[in-house]
Design a protein around this motif. Structure first.
Motif, short mmCIF file in Angstrom:
data_model
loop_
_atom_site.label_atom_id
_atom_site.label_comp_id
_atom_site.label_asym_id
_atom_site.label_seq_id
_atom_site.Cartn_x
_atom_site.Cartn_y
_atom_site.Cartn_z
N PHE A 193 0.91 -0.98 0.10
CA PHE A 193 0.07 0.17 0.11
C PHE A 193 0.86 1.40 0.01
O PHE A 193 0.56 2.17 -0.54
N ALA A 194 1.99 1.16 0.91
CA ALA A 194 3.01 2.28 0.72
C ALA A 194 3.31 2.72 -0.72
O ALA A 194 3.55 3.82 -1.19
N VAL A 227 0.98 4.72 -2.28
CA VAL A 227 0.80 5.78 -1.85
C VAL A 227 1.93 6.72 -2.64
O VAL A 227 1.60 7.67 -3.15
N CYS A 228 3.11 6.14 -2.80
CA CYS A 228 4.20 6.64 -3.38
C CYS A 228 4.22 7.24 -4.76
O CYS A 228 4.39 7.99 -5.34
N GLN A 255 0.83 9.96 -4.78
CA GLN A 255 0.79 11.04 -3.82
C GLN A 255 0.81 12.29 -4.46
O GLN A 255 0.03 13.01 -4.12
N ASP A 310 -3.51 17.60 3.96
CA ASP A 310 -4.46 16.88 5.02
C ASP A 310 -5.32 16.12 4.02
O ASP A 310 -5.67 14.93 4.55
N ALA A 363 -4.98 15.07 0.97
CA ALA A 363 -4.43 13.90 0.42
C ALA A 363 -4.18 12.81 1.53
O ALA A 363 -4.47 11.76 1.35
N GLN A 364 -3.96 13.15 2.61
CA GLN A 364 -3.50 11.86 3.70
C GLN A 364 -5.01 11.52 3.96
O GLN A 364 -4.97 10.21 4.00
N PHE A 382 -5.80 8.88 1.23
CA PHE A 382 -5.04 7.62 1.18
C PHE A 382 -5.58 6.69 2.43
O PHE A 382 -5.75 5.49 2.39
N MET A 383 -6.07 7.31 3.63
CA MET A 383 -6.32 6.54 4.60
C MET A 383 -7.84 5.89 4.35
O MET A 383 -8.04 5.00 4.64
N TYR A 400 -7.39 3.12 2.11
CA TYR A 400 -6.98 1.90 2.94
C TYR A 400 -8.01 1.12 3.74
O TYR A 400 -8.22 0.17 3.80
N LYS A 401 -8.75 2.13 4.30
CA LYS A 401 -9.66 1.45 5.16
C LYS A 401 -11.11 0.66 4.37
O LYS A 401 -11.54 -0.33 4.76
N TRP A 446 7.81 14.04 0.61
CA TRP A 446 6.85 12.85 0.20
C TRP A 446 7.24 11.91 1.02
O TRP A 446 6.50 10.99 1.51
N PHE A 453 5.40 12.19 4.13
CA PHE A 453 3.98 11.93 3.82
C PHE A 453 3.59 10.57 3.77
O PHE A 453 2.83 10.04 4.42
N THR A 454 4.64 9.69 2.96
CA THR A 454 4.43 8.24 3.11
C THR A 454 4.40 7.60 4.76
O THR A 454 3.72 6.71 4.94
N ILE A 492 1.28 8.24 6.79
CA ILE A 492 0.46 7.48 6.12
C ILE A 492 0.55 5.77 6.66
O ILE A 492 -0.28 5.14 7.48
N LYS A 493 1.80 5.31 6.92
CA LYS A 493 2.15 4.04 7.47
C LYS A 493 2.02 4.25 8.82
O LYS A 493 1.36 3.33 9.43
N ILE A 543 -1.63 4.07 9.57
CA ILE A 543 -2.14 2.53 9.15
C ILE A 543 -1.85 1.83 10.58
O ILE A 543 -2.74 0.81 11.01
#
Lengths: 193, 198
Positions: free
Chosen positions: A25-26, A29-30, A33, A52, A54-55, A58-59, A62-63, B63, B66-67, B70-71, B74
């Motif tokens: 998943f990361a 994101v890369c 993003q 905020d 963008a975060q 992705f969250m 993920y969910k 970035w 940023f990643t 996110i981790k 999670i």
């Protein structure tokens, strides 16, 4: 997962992420993003809000990854989440702005007034850029989303239609109307160039 | 073709969405119409300008951060999941099934308990109460007389013009005698004869 993540296709990474692979998943994101962030930034014009949102995008992805049936590409799906979150955010902000005087906007107005007062420091092109941003921001939200996705992100009408869940004809119509509105607002600057 | 339609074709053309056929129509129109050519120039300029609007340059560190954020988020989500109920209880259908089962069990219980024949419960005994009243009235001659007069008055009211007042033959008034036994009837007859000195 073994091997270099960058070698795998999006679909494969999505499958791995669904099985709980955080690194997969990361990697997704890369990959997205920057595009997601710039799309949101083009719509909000505020770096912190863009970060905020963008975060949050992705969250949210993920969910709800388990619910992603992969009938569309991950790219379309993530863009759809981002645009929906941003449009909702902008609607809320618009409602809040009606209630209170926005301090940030005031500071922006001061800056723009200063640049108007000193034309030597500001070329006509820069002035057009500034006015263009203002004009884009004043477009109706759905027109603005279509315009940003097509022009700034270089997506096709078909891709935008999938993201915004409308027909290609609608996207085409919105683009035409958006251009017409922008042209009407910026005519003095365009003819002066 | 009208200029309004041409403007839409121009917009599609800039986005690279115009079919070859319509492209020829567009070119022919633009050669003839100065207003549309001017509009075409303007929106093309706008498109270029919008495409080249200064794009904020963001450093690679931004970035990376940023990643990694996110981790971290999670890992929080996963921790929350581990702390929460077991995986199978997180499924909606499990809860929906449990709710239905509860409703069925409660319904079955109520059905079985409500359908049992209820036992008769006597809270008030009419016979006992009446015997007590008779005893009370019988022990006081004044009260007995008052009671009798009230009963006779109500009977008179009930019978009205049926000749109750004049006719001494009470046995003809069925309402008085229909529920009495033969023995009671004979006793009453003898008492009446005594009263009337027959």
């Amino acid at each position: 997962m073994n091997g270099n993540m960058a070698d795998f296709a999006d679909d494969h990474l999505v499958e791995q992420a669904k099985q709980g692979d955080v690194e997969a998943f990361a990697e997704l994101v890369c990959r997205f993003q920057e595009k997601i962030y710039h799309t949101i930034l083009s719509l909000t014009r505020n770096q912190q809000d863009a970060y905020d949102l963008a975060q949050e995008t992705f969250m949210h992805a993920y969910k709800s990854l388990r619910n992603f049936k992969q009938s569309s590409t991950f790219y379309t799906w993530i863009y759809r989440i981002a645009v929906n979150l941003t449009l909702n955010f902008l609607k809320r902000r618009k409602m809040d702005e009606k209630r209170e005087v926005h301090v940030e906007d005031y500071s922006l107005d001061v800056k723009s007034a200063a640049s108007t007062l000193s034309p030597e420091r500001c070329s006509l092109k820069k002035e057009l850029s500034r006015k263009l941003k203002e004009a884009i921001d004043s477009l109706p939200l759905t027109y603005r989303a279509s315009f940003v996705l097509v022009v700034s992100q270089g997506l096709t009408h078909n891709q935008v239609a999938k993201i915004l869940r409308c027909s290609e004809n609608t996207v085409s119509w919105r683009m035409h109307k958006a251009r017409k509105m922008l042209q009407q607002k910026l005519r003095p600057y365009l003819e002066g160039e | 073709m009208r200029c309004r339609k041409i403007e839409k074709l121009l917009s599609n053309n800039i986005d690279g969405e115009l079919p070859e056929k319509k492209n020829k129509i567009l070119e022919t129109h633009l050669r003839k119409c100065s207003s549309c050519s001017s509009y075409a120039e303007n929106i093309e300029r706008l498109h270029k300008q919008a495409k080249n609007l200064e794009r904020l340059e963001v450093s690679p560190i931004y970035w990376e951060e940023f990643t990694s954020r996110i981790k971290t988020e999670i890992s929080y989500v996963q921790q929350e999941k581990r702390r929460g109920p077991p995986q199978f209880l997180r499924r909606k259908w499990v809860w929906a099934g449990a709710a239905w089962l509860f409703v069925i069990v409660v319904g079955l219980f109520l059905y079985l308990t409500q359908n049992k024949t209820p036992q008769e419960v006597y809270v008030f005994s009419f016979e006992n109460s009446l015997a007590k009243i008779y005893q009370e009235i019988g022990s006081d001659p004044e009260l007995e007389e008052l009671f009798n007069s009230v009963i006779l008055a109500s009977l008179g009211e009930l019978l009205g013009d049926s000749g109750w007042g004049e006719c001494p033959d009470f046995h003809e008034n069925l309402i008085l005698w229909e529920n009495l036994t033969e023995e009671e009837m004979r006793y009453l007859e003898s008492e009446i004869k005594k009263d009337n000195k027959l």
